[in-house]
Write a protein that holds these residues in place. Structure first.
Motif, mmCIF file in Angstrom:
data_model
loop_
_atom_site.group_PDB
_atom_site.id
_atom_site.type_symbol
_atom_site.label_atom_id
_atom_site.label_comp_id
_atom_site.label_asym_id
_atom_site.label_seq_id
_atom_site.Cartn_x
_atom_site.Cartn_y
_atom_site.Cartn_z
ATOM 1 N N TRP A 538 0.838 -1.249 0.049
ATOM 2 C CA TRP A 538 0.111 -0.101 0.100
ATOM 3 C C TRP A 538 0.951 1.057 -0.057
ATOM 4 O O TRP A 538 0.483 2.331 -0.713
ATOM 5 C CB TRP A 538 -1.060 0.318 1.093
ATOM 6 N N THR A 539 1.911 1.096 0.897
ATOM 7 C CA THR A 539 2.852 2.473 0.978
ATOM 8 C C THR A 539 3.502 2.518 -0.555
ATOM 9 O O THR A 539 3.395 3.796 -0.771
ATOM 10 C CB THR A 539 3.922 2.124 1.815
ATOM 11 N N GLU A 540 3.916 1.650 -1.106
ATOM 12 C CA GLU A 540 4.499 1.825 -2.530
ATOM 13 C C GLU A 540 3.634 2.243 -3.289
ATOM 14 O O GLU A 540 3.666 3.393 -4.165
ATOM 15 C CB GLU A 540 4.757 0.334 -2.986
ATOM 16 N N ALA A 541 2.238 1.976 -3.435
ATOM 17 C CA ALA A 541 1.053 2.541 -4.234
ATOM 18 C C ALA A 541 0.932 3.926 -4.115
ATOM 19 O O ALA A 541 0.862 4.600 -4.979
ATOM 20 C CB ALA A 541 -0.097 1.664 -4.051
ATOM 21 N N PHE A 542 1.061 4.351 -2.744
ATOM 22 C CA PHE A 542 0.699 5.661 -2.752
ATOM 23 C C PHE A 542 1.755 6.465 -2.982
ATOM 24 O O PHE A 542 1.703 7.576 -3.819
ATOM 25 C CB PHE A 542 0.592 5.872 -0.973
ATOM 26 N N GLU A 543 3.010 5.971 -3.005
ATOM 27 C CA GLU A 543 4.204 6.804 -3.478
ATOM 28 C C GLU A 543 4.300 6.806 -4.999
ATOM 29 O O GLU A 543 4.457 8.055 -5.645
ATOM 30 C CB GLU A 543 5.471 6.005 -2.872
ATOM 31 N N GLU A 544 4.091 5.631 -5.600
ATOM 32 C CA GLU A 544 4.045 5.561 -7.066
ATOM 33 C C GLU A 544 2.942 6.635 -7.620
ATOM 34 O O GLU A 544 3.276 7.083 -8.770
ATOM 35 C CB GLU A 544 3.781 4.201 -7.639
#
Lengths: 614, 224
Positions: A538-544
């Motif tokens: 989820w953190t990756e998705a927000f960042e991307e």
């Protein structure tokens, strides 16, 4: 019947009974005589979905119609999903085994934010395009309802029609309209424009949202026939509202394996943290006679040996004692247990307790929610420590040796002293047991304290409040554990990243749809399950996606900010919520609706009527 | 109060329901049938329901047995009619009678097993090798067993638990008629036998269909 392809994989997965249908009282129809096929989807496992009362009501309601067939669909567990994808089996409905993509209407009930990723996964497994705009034909129409749609914005791009409020009337209205437009050969847009005119429906694609530089909402503009505000629908008279004569009886064990008897909707309490307490208003009671006859009928058609009363606060039901008398007059002989969840400490009477133990003794759970009086006042949980102590003493005298206490961490205005107050209250309960001369002989006491993390929700007085950060919550959890000095108290808490994500989606806007799609592509699903939840993805998705989740969870909103759900009308006025918010910060309480009407405004949905006032 | 033995079948979708769930399902069924159940007299009264021999998930059966205790003067025929009327799809009431044998007298069970292979060649070589293996003196398998309270893996010679076997070839299918040790002390699950055969022969079936057809006592009589 289940397709052969499915039969071939069933012995390779856990609990294959989830995927086969054929349960007692499930409805099979001749599809050649059906105009409308409705796939009712619950975006979680079979055991959870089958426990949900709303689904039972709407399933039976639609299947009463001769022209429609409602079937059930649940999220396949990860092992089943793997097998389905490997063997190219599209998501199918349990009654017919037919692919969901061939249905006229696909409906999701959204009970919790962390099931959103399962909605995407189920649409994909069904081989239906995810985005509303990519589904050009009229059917399959993708609709959604349930408490989470009071802010449907994070999933608005995926859903064609959102059903606001109670579905007993709107489901049939929608099916009627769909039948008519299917026959006429209307375009999807023509149909959506018709639907948007009716109260209880919100068509997200008919609203344009613009944003300010600081990422807050600049404007929400309705198009075509869409009203400025989409209004929630309620059923006026619960005695006359549809209620099933039989429940499907699952062959495998589910979470709530019993008869559920709904006694009233809405809540008189107005606890400021509680979304259900506001979005289900106004209060409407079902009469004891109707509840009793419905329960009896359901027991006979199901063979269940337990009835659970269902409402937000059982002991606030004005007819609770007459109802119990009526029920116990036959349940004792029939060896049927009556369970009363959601009891309050301030009106738990001796009579009630005696009736509770008439057949079998269940657990006792009370929810003081906060550890100190000041904080309980701030959240308007009108319960005093004295009431808690009187009630647990009564329970201990009545033979109970354990109680479960619910609290929340991270409530607005909370300090570490309030947190320590939870442990102190727990200790006082332990002491009350040992000081009680009538306590069960030769036994110890167990106090289970469940401390969940507070998530601010739309349509509550705390909708403007920042959620505690994960670090703050963890510090409070640690402080709580350190404040407990006895082994008689067990503490359980929630994972903070889970609550954080819930907080983001609860008050999110439409820009979150791309985050959700990306996280789902990375493999996120079953986020409500600790063993499946993957916060890193989820953190990756927000960042991307270049989106800061803290903007949604941890930011204080001003009263004049346009909130993502401001174009929905749930009856309760924004002005009332503001007033309640201000009172919270002054630790001032509001009387319950029966003592004094607080003027929330929800009775306008019911022609001015609210059962709290009569 | 009297004891009634109910023979029922478990077929179709019901084969995916576990033994524990069948227990729950039957508890609700006797309530729906309004049978005058006898209740235990303990702290938590419950109807007396006991099953003869659990069936593995995924297998069909024509011979499941359930004992219940009832009060009043309902006849076996009336019990059968009342129960048949309330059963879900896949559970059929075969007969209702007074119990003759004790459940611990069950010594073996008859199974009809159909194995489907990818093609006729595979089926043929499996059929030939399986026959040879089951006719030998030793066919070892690992089985979970108990040593006191601990669960331990132990080596078992399955040949000692195979009391009868017939194996026939039918195109790409192999049909086995088996009589295997059954009961509380020694029990051979046909799935274990097939798995062991497949492992030894190194050919796996694509689909298997297992039906338990009969329960037998040591003297070869049908359990009833």
């Amino acid at each position: 019947m289940i397709p052969q392809k499915v039969e071939n994989i069933l012995l390779k997965v856990q609990k294959p009974g989830r995927y086969v249908g054929g349960e007692l009282n499930s409805v099979i129809k001749d599809k050649s005589k059906i105009d409308l096929r409705y796939a009712f989807c619950f975006p979680d496992t079979y055991e959870i979905g089958m426990s949900h009362l709303g689904m039972k009501i709407l399933y039976s309601l639609v299947n009463e119609r001769e022209d429609a067939w409602c079937e059930r669909v649940f999220a396949p567990w990860v092992d089943m999903e793997e097998q389905m994808r490997e063997n190219n089996i599209p998501l199918y409905a349990l009654e017919s085994g037919d692919p969901v993509k061939d249905f006229d209407m696909i409906g999701f009930t959204l009970q919790y934010e962390l099931s959103f990723s399962n909605v995407l996964n189920m649409l994909d497994l069904a081989q239906v395009p995810l985005y509303s705009k990519d589904r050009e034909s009229l059917t399959p129409l993708v609709v959604a309802g349930g408490p989470c749609v009071c802010n449907a914005e994070p999933i608005a791009d995926f859903i064609d029609i959102i059903m606001l409020g109670e579905g007993e009337e709107t489901t049939n209205e929608l099916l009627d309209l769909l039948k008519e437009h299917k026959k006429k050969g209307s375009s999807k847009l023509e149909f959506l424009c018709e639907v948007a005119k009716i109260d209880g429906f919100y068509v997200p694609s008919l609203y344009d949202v613009e944003y300010n530089e600081d990422n807050t909402i600049k404007s929400v503009t309705p198009k075509y026939t869409a009203p400025a505000k989409a209004v929630k629908r309620v059923v006026k008279d619960l005695d006359k509202a549809f209620y099933p004569k039989s429940f499907i009886v699952p062959s495998i064990e589910i979470v709530h394996d019993r008869v559920t008897a709904e006694i009233f909707r809405g809540c008189i309490r107005g606890c400021r943290f509680c979304q259900a307490g506001f979005i289900y208003r106004p209060i409407r009671e079902k009469s004891a006679d109707v509840v009793e006859s419905q329960s009896k009928c359901l027991c006979e058609t199901s063979g269940y040996d337990e009835i659970s009363l269902c409402s937000l606060s059982t002991s606030d039901y004005t007819q609770i004692e007459p109802l119990l008398d009526k029920l116990l007059s036959w349940t004792i002989d029939d060896k049927i247990n009556v369970a009363l969840p959601s009891l309050r400490v301030d009106n738990f009477s001796d009579e009630l307790m005696q009736k509770l133990t008439a057949v079998r003794r269940a657990g006792l759970t009370f929810a003081p929610e906060a550890g100190t009086q000041r904080l309980r006042d701030a959240i308007n949980k009108n319960v005093t420590e004295e009431e808690v102590m009187t009630t647990v003493t009564k329970a201990f005298s009545g033979g109970w040796t354990g109680v479960k206490l619910y609290f929340m961490l991270g409530l607005p205005t909370e300090t570490l002293d309030d947190v320590a107050g939870i442990a102190e209250l727990g200790q006082k309960v332990v002491n009350a047991f040992y000081q009680n001369p009538d306590k069960p002989k030769g036994k110890g006491v167990t106090v289970n304290i469940s401390a969940s993390s507070f998530v601010p929700k739309p349509f509550t007085p705390f909708q403007w409040e920042p959620q505690d950060t994960m670090e703050q919550l963890e510090e409070k959890q640690k402080h709580l554990r350190e404040s407990v000095t006895t082994k008689k108290i067990n503490i359980s808490t929630h994972l903070t990243p889970t609550s954080f994500l819930e907080g983001v989606f609860a008050r999110g806007d439409r820009r979150l749809s791309k985050v959700m799609e990306l996280a789902w592509k990375k493999g996120c699903r079953f986020d409500g399950w600790d063993d499946q939840f993957d916060f890193e993805k989820w953190t990756e998705a927000f960042e991307e996606c270049g989106i800061d989740p803290h903007f949604y969870a941890n930011r204080r909103r001003s009263f004049d900010e346009i909130l993502p759900w401001d174009h929905l009308d749930y009856g309760v006025s924004k002005k009332f919520l503001m007033k309640e918010n201000e009172k919270a910060h002054k630790s001032e309480t509001t009387k319950n609706c029966r003592e004094k009407c607080a003027g929330c405004g929800a009775n306008k949905l019911n022609g001015g009527e609210c059962h709290a006032m009569c | 109060m009297r004891c009634v033995r109910i023979r029922f079948s478990k077929t179709g979708r019901m084969i995916y329901i576990s033994h524990l769930d069948i227990n729950r399902l039957m508890t609700r069924a006797v309530r729906r049938a309004k049978l005058p159940m006898w209740y235990t007299e303990g702290f938590n009264p419950h109807p007396y329901i006991a099953f003869a021999l659990p069936l593995s998930l995924g297998q069909s059966s024509e011979c499941e047995y359930m004992d219940i205790r009832i009060e009043g003067d309902m006849t076996n025929e009336q019990v059968k009619d009342a129960l048949s009327a309330v059963m879900p799809e896949g559970v059929g009431i075969v007969s209702v009678a007074d119990p003759v044998f004790n459940a611990n007298e069950i010594a073996s069970a008859g199974y009809a097993v159909t194995l489907e292979f990818a093609d006729e060649n595979e089926a043929e070589s499996f059929c030939y090798s399986a026959d040879a293996l089951m006719s030998g003196d030793e066919l070892m398998a690992e089985k979970m067993g108990k040593k006191g309270h601990r669960k331990v893996l132990k080596q078992v010679n399955l040949i000692e638990q195979i009391f009868g076997k017939e194996i026939t070839l039918d195109g790409s299918k192999v049909i086995l008629s088996l009589n295997l040790a059954a009961g509380n002390s020694v029990n051979l699950n046909p799935s274990l036998l097939i798995e062991t055969l497949e492992k030894n022969i190194q050919i796996s079936s694509k689909q298997q269909h297992i039906v338990r057809e009969d329960l037998l006592t040591a003297s070869g009589k049908s359990f009833c």
